[in-house]
Scaffold this motif. Sequence first.
Motif, PDB file in Angstrom:
ATOM      1  N   ASP A 185       1.026  -1.215   0.085  1.00  0.00           N
ATOM      2  CA  ASP A 185      -0.139  -0.001  -0.116  1.00  0.00           C
ATOM      3  C   ASP A 185       0.882   1.227   0.292  1.00  0.00           C
ATOM      4  O   ASP A 185       1.774   1.611  -1.081  1.00  0.00           O
ATOM      5  CB  ASP A 185      -1.015  -0.103   1.319  1.00  0.00           C
ATOM      6  CG  ASP A 185      -0.332  -0.655   2.363  1.00  0.00           C
ATOM      7  OD1 ASP A 185       0.560   0.252   2.971  1.00  0.00           O
ATOM      8  OD2 ASP A 185      -0.917  -1.329   3.041  1.00  0.00           O
ATOM      9  N   ASP A 186       0.870   1.791   0.933  1.00  0.00           N
ATOM     10  CA  ASP A 186       1.559   2.979   1.015  1.00  0.00           C
ATOM     11  C   ASP A 186       3.280   2.922   1.032  1.00  0.00           C
ATOM     12  O   ASP A 186       3.486   1.878   1.682  1.00  0.00           O
ATOM     13  CB  ASP A 186       1.303   4.002   2.364  1.00  0.00           C
ATOM     14  CG  ASP A 186       0.087   4.391   2.420  1.00  0.00           C
ATOM     15  OD1 ASP A 186      -0.551   4.617   1.398  1.00  0.00           O
ATOM     16  OD2 ASP A 186      -0.394   5.109   3.378  1.00  0.00           O
ATOM     17  N   ALA A 187       3.724   3.808   0.748  1.00  0.00           N
ATOM     18  CA  ALA A 187       5.456   3.783   0.777  1.00  0.00           C
ATOM     19  C   ALA A 187       5.943   4.293   2.238  1.00  0.00           C
ATOM     20  O   ALA A 187       5.150   5.102   2.762  1.00  0.00           O
ATOM     21  CB  ALA A 187       6.111   4.588  -0.302  1.00  0.00           C
ATOM     22  N   ALA A 188       7.152   4.121   2.516  1.00  0.00           N
ATOM     23  CA  ALA A 188       7.679   4.484   3.764  1.00  0.00           C
ATOM     24  C   ALA A 188       7.667   6.097   3.856  1.00  0.00           C
ATOM     25  O   ALA A 188       7.234   6.528   4.823  1.00  0.00           O
ATOM     26  CB  ALA A 188       9.019   3.625   4.241  1.00  0.00           C
ATOM     27  N   GLY A 189       7.861   6.698   2.720  1.00  0.00           N
ATOM     28  CA  GLY A 189       8.054   8.224   2.803  1.00  0.00           C
ATOM     29  C   GLY A 189       6.580   8.835   3.006  1.00  0.00           C
ATOM     30  O   GLY A 189       6.352   9.684   3.850  1.00  0.00           O
ATOM     31  N   GLU A 190       5.576   8.051   2.329  1.00  0.00           N
ATOM     32  CA  GLU A 190       4.136   8.413   2.602  1.00  0.00           C
ATOM     33  C   GLU A 190       3.997   8.216   3.936  1.00  0.00           C
ATOM     34  O   GLU A 190       3.144   9.010   4.549  1.00  0.00           O
ATOM     35  CB  GLU A 190       3.114   7.412   1.641  1.00  0.00           C
ATOM     36  CG  GLU A 190       3.159   7.956   0.186  1.00  0.00           C
ATOM     37  CD  GLU A 190       2.231   7.014  -0.555  1.00  0.00           C
ATOM     38  OE1 GLU A 190       2.843   5.992  -0.770  1.00  0.00           O
ATOM     39  OE2 GLU A 190       1.410   7.319  -1.072  1.00  0.00           O
ATOM     40  N   ALA A 191       4.234   6.959   4.509  1.00  0.00           N
ATOM     41  CA  ALA A 191       3.817   7.124   6.179  1.00  0.00           C
ATOM     42  C   ALA A 191       4.281   7.977   6.686  1.00  0.00           C
ATOM     43  O   ALA A 191       3.881   8.748   7.745  1.00  0.00           O
ATOM     44  CB  ALA A 191       4.659   5.594   6.569  1.00  0.00           C
ATOM     45  N   PHE A 192       5.669   8.434   6.648  1.00  0.00           N
ATOM     46  CA  PHE A 192       6.074   9.788   7.195  1.00  0.00           C
ATOM     47  C   PHE A 192       5.494  11.057   7.023  1.00  0.00           C
ATOM     48  O   PHE A 192       4.893  11.882   7.934  1.00  0.00           O
ATOM     49  CB  PHE A 192       7.717  10.058   6.853  1.00  0.00           C
ATOM     50  CG  PHE A 192       8.586   9.235   7.486  1.00  0.00           C
ATOM     51  CD1 PHE A 192       9.063   9.922   9.031  1.00  0.00           C
ATOM     52  CD2 PHE A 192       9.183   8.168   7.166  1.00  0.00           C
ATOM     53  CE1 PHE A 192       9.797   9.147   9.591  1.00  0.00           C
ATOM     54  CE2 PHE A 192      10.176   7.419   7.936  1.00  0.00           C
ATOM     55  CZ  PHE A 192      10.403   8.072   9.104  1.00  0.00           C
ATOM     56  N   ASP A 193       5.092  11.310   5.803  1.00  0.00           N
ATOM     57  CA  ASP A 193       4.550  12.282   5.135  1.00  0.00           C
ATOM     58  C   ASP A 193       3.121  12.669   5.698  1.00  0.00           C
ATOM     59  O   ASP A 193       2.455  13.656   6.215  1.00  0.00           O
ATOM     60  CB  ASP A 193       4.562  12.593   3.580  1.00  0.00           C
ATOM     61  CG  ASP A 193       6.001  12.664   3.229  1.00  0.00           C
ATOM     62  OD1 ASP A 193       6.796  13.030   4.103  1.00  0.00           O
ATOM     63  OD2 ASP A 193       6.287  12.494   1.882  1.00  0.00           O
ATOM     64  N   LYS A 194       2.219  11.375   5.541  1.00  0.00           N
ATOM     65  CA  LYS A 194       0.975  11.238   6.041  1.00  0.00           C
ATOM     66  C   LYS A 194       0.800  11.528   7.556  1.00  0.00           C
ATOM     67  O   LYS A 194      -0.176  12.347   7.999  1.00  0.00           O
ATOM     68  CB  LYS A 194       0.136  10.143   5.533  1.00  0.00           C
ATOM     69  CG  LYS A 194      -0.068  10.019   4.000  1.00  0.00           C
ATOM     70  CD  LYS A 194      -0.591   8.718   3.455  1.00  0.00           C
ATOM     71  CE  LYS A 194      -1.081   8.918   1.954  1.00  0.00           C
ATOM     72  NZ  LYS A 194      -1.580   7.551   1.530  1.00  0.00           N
ATOM     73  N   SER A 195       1.469  10.980   8.120  1.00  0.00           N
ATOM     74  CA  SER A 195       1.759  10.915   9.620  1.00  0.00           C
ATOM     75  C   SER A 195       1.748  12.440   9.920  1.00  0.00           C
ATOM     76  O   SER A 195       1.442  13.151  10.822  1.00  0.00           O
ATOM     77  CB  SER A 195       2.808   9.952  10.581  1.00  0.00           C
ATOM     78  OG  SER A 195       2.315   8.590   9.919  1.00  0.00           O
ATOM     79  N   ALA A 196       2.979  13.168   9.512  1.00  0.00           N
ATOM     80  CA  ALA A 196       3.289  14.148   9.712  1.00  0.00           C
ATOM     81  C   ALA A 196       1.995  15.284   9.300  1.00  0.00           C
ATOM     82  O   ALA A 196       1.719  16.359  10.207  1.00  0.00           O
ATOM     83  CB  ALA A 196       4.371  14.783   8.719  1.00  0.00           C
ATOM     84  N   LYS A 197       1.285  15.012   8.358  1.00  0.00           N
ATOM     85  CA  LYS A 197       0.124  15.875   8.060  1.00  0.00           C
ATOM     86  C   LYS A 197      -0.856  15.692   9.389  1.00  0.00           C
ATOM     87  O   LYS A 197      -1.421  16.766   9.552  1.00  0.00           O
ATOM     88  CB  LYS A 197      -0.574  15.561   6.655  1.00  0.00           C
ATOM     89  CG  LYS A 197      -1.254  16.227   6.057  1.00  0.00           C
ATOM     90  CD  LYS A 197      -1.747  15.821   4.654  1.00  0.00           C
ATOM     91  CE  LYS A 197      -2.752  16.807   3.945  1.00  0.00           C
ATOM     92  NZ  LYS A 197      -3.002  16.576   2.764  1.00  0.00           N
ATOM     93  N   LEU A 198      -0.955  14.469   9.907  1.00  0.00           N
ATOM     94  CA  LEU A 198      -1.930  14.316  11.156  1.00  0.00           C
ATOM     95  C   LEU A 198      -1.496  15.084  11.970  1.00  0.00           C
ATOM     96  O   LEU A 198      -2.255  15.602  12.834  1.00  0.00           O
ATOM     97  CB  LEU A 198      -2.079  12.960  11.295  1.00  0.00           C
ATOM     98  CG  LEU A 198      -2.811  11.964  10.223  1.00  0.00           C
ATOM     99  CD1 LEU A 198      -2.412  10.688  10.817  1.00  0.00           C
ATOM    100  CD2 LEU A 198      -4.090  12.418  10.060  1.00  0.00           C
ATOM    101  N   LEU A 199      -0.221  15.498  12.146  1.00  0.00           N
ATOM    102  CA  LEU A 199       0.440  16.340  13.356  1.00  0.00           C
ATOM    103  C   LEU A 199       0.366  17.960  13.045  1.00  0.00           C
ATOM    104  O   LEU A 199       0.825  18.493  13.827  1.00  0.00           O
ATOM    105  CB  LEU A 199       1.987  15.881  13.582  1.00  0.00           C
ATOM    106  CG  LEU A 199       1.923  14.359  13.939  1.00  0.00           C
ATOM    107  CD1 LEU A 199       3.341  14.067  14.146  1.00  0.00           C
ATOM    108  CD2 LEU A 199       1.082  13.956  15.164  1.00  0.00           C
ATOM    109  N   GLY A 200      -0.031  18.182  11.741  1.00  0.00           N
ATOM    110  CA  GLY A 200      -0.152  19.424  11.336  1.00  0.00           C
ATOM    111  C   GLY A 200       0.968  20.168  10.818  1.00  0.00           C
ATOM    112  O   GLY A 200       1.017  21.233  10.686  1.00  0.00           O
TER     113      GLY A 200
END
Length: 360
Positions: A185-200
Amino acid sequence: MNLIPILSFTLLSMIASEQLENSNNKLPTILAIESSCDDTGVSIISNGKILSNVIANQTVHETYGGVVPELASRAHIENIVPTVRAAITKAQISLSDIDAFAFTQSPGLIGSLLVGAQFAKSLALSLEKPLIGVHHMQAHVLANLIDETNCPSFPFLCLTVSGGHTQIVKVTSPLKMEVLGETIDDAAGEAFDKSAKLLGLPYPGGPLIDKYAKDGNPTAFKFAEPQIPELNFSFSGMKTSVLYFLQKQEAGFIQENLVDLCASIQYTIIQILTKKLKKAVQQTGIRQVCIAGGVSANSGLRQALKDLGTKHGWKTYIPSFEYCTDNAAMIALTAHYKYLAGQFVGLDAVPSARAEWDNG
Ligand code: KG4
Ligand code: ZN
């Protein structure tokens, strides 16, 4: 996108301003263009050595929380000429010294790929030189060979972790690679970027999580680690577990716990990655291990790989920062090997957003 008139005009003026005399450079000297996503990169390689590696970053996407494909291709059109000029100047060569032109052919954003492909084709056509199409993920892996003083010998394993891909690759020669496992599914970079987005946090969030994680406790919070068979990865469940966890918290929780949240998210992603890497070493018996791609710039992952090397007796390799995230030097080195193997493409080569792994 009608690039032909713009590019033809630019090329004519570039060629006119060059002294078209041959130098004594050994073959091959290659100009390589990387334009798969939001950065325009141009590099010159000569006789296996990187002479220049220039990158024009795009800041236009920051306010959108991610790369906007149409804006990326427009910015590539603006950046490509000055970046090519800068790479040639920095390498202290002239256009006529170049033996071949290379470009990232796949995978990537199609509009962005088209700009680099079209420019490389125009140069090759007008100067009557061969053209080389390069697979972006193969190039990330070969970034580990740029520094000849500290590079793996064959065979080696490479954990390639970027914004769009996560793969464990077995490399038996520069042009022979086999994907042993990849994300479903997601790539590791997406996991970082999407989690960061959740943190604002703004895009791209990976480097910011890395920065804040340095002051946090990696085991302060626990997030889901998926159980995926074989050497494949999954990151979407982890991202969802961050989302559900944050939804349950009071206002102000993120601000008060930012460093611990970043450290815990980073720790979870690194755990997911390194567990599979250990499994790959066990299965293959190959103990030379590299990392590559944008996420290999992550200080936690770099340290984790070094620690694994010390603990298990692996020889580990990590590219320098400039060769981790997208860059044209890795495209140039891959093109160098393809040139030596006689692997050229015609002017009808078509860039592709998704591509089968190029296995030499
Ligand atoms: O390889 P790359 O530059 O572009 C692609 O081919 O996708 O990788 C970009 C990814 C982004 O997701 C970015 O957040 C991540 O690499 N990244 C990092 C770090 N630096 C870049 N992730 C975690 N920590 C970093 N220091
Ligand atoms: Zn990349």
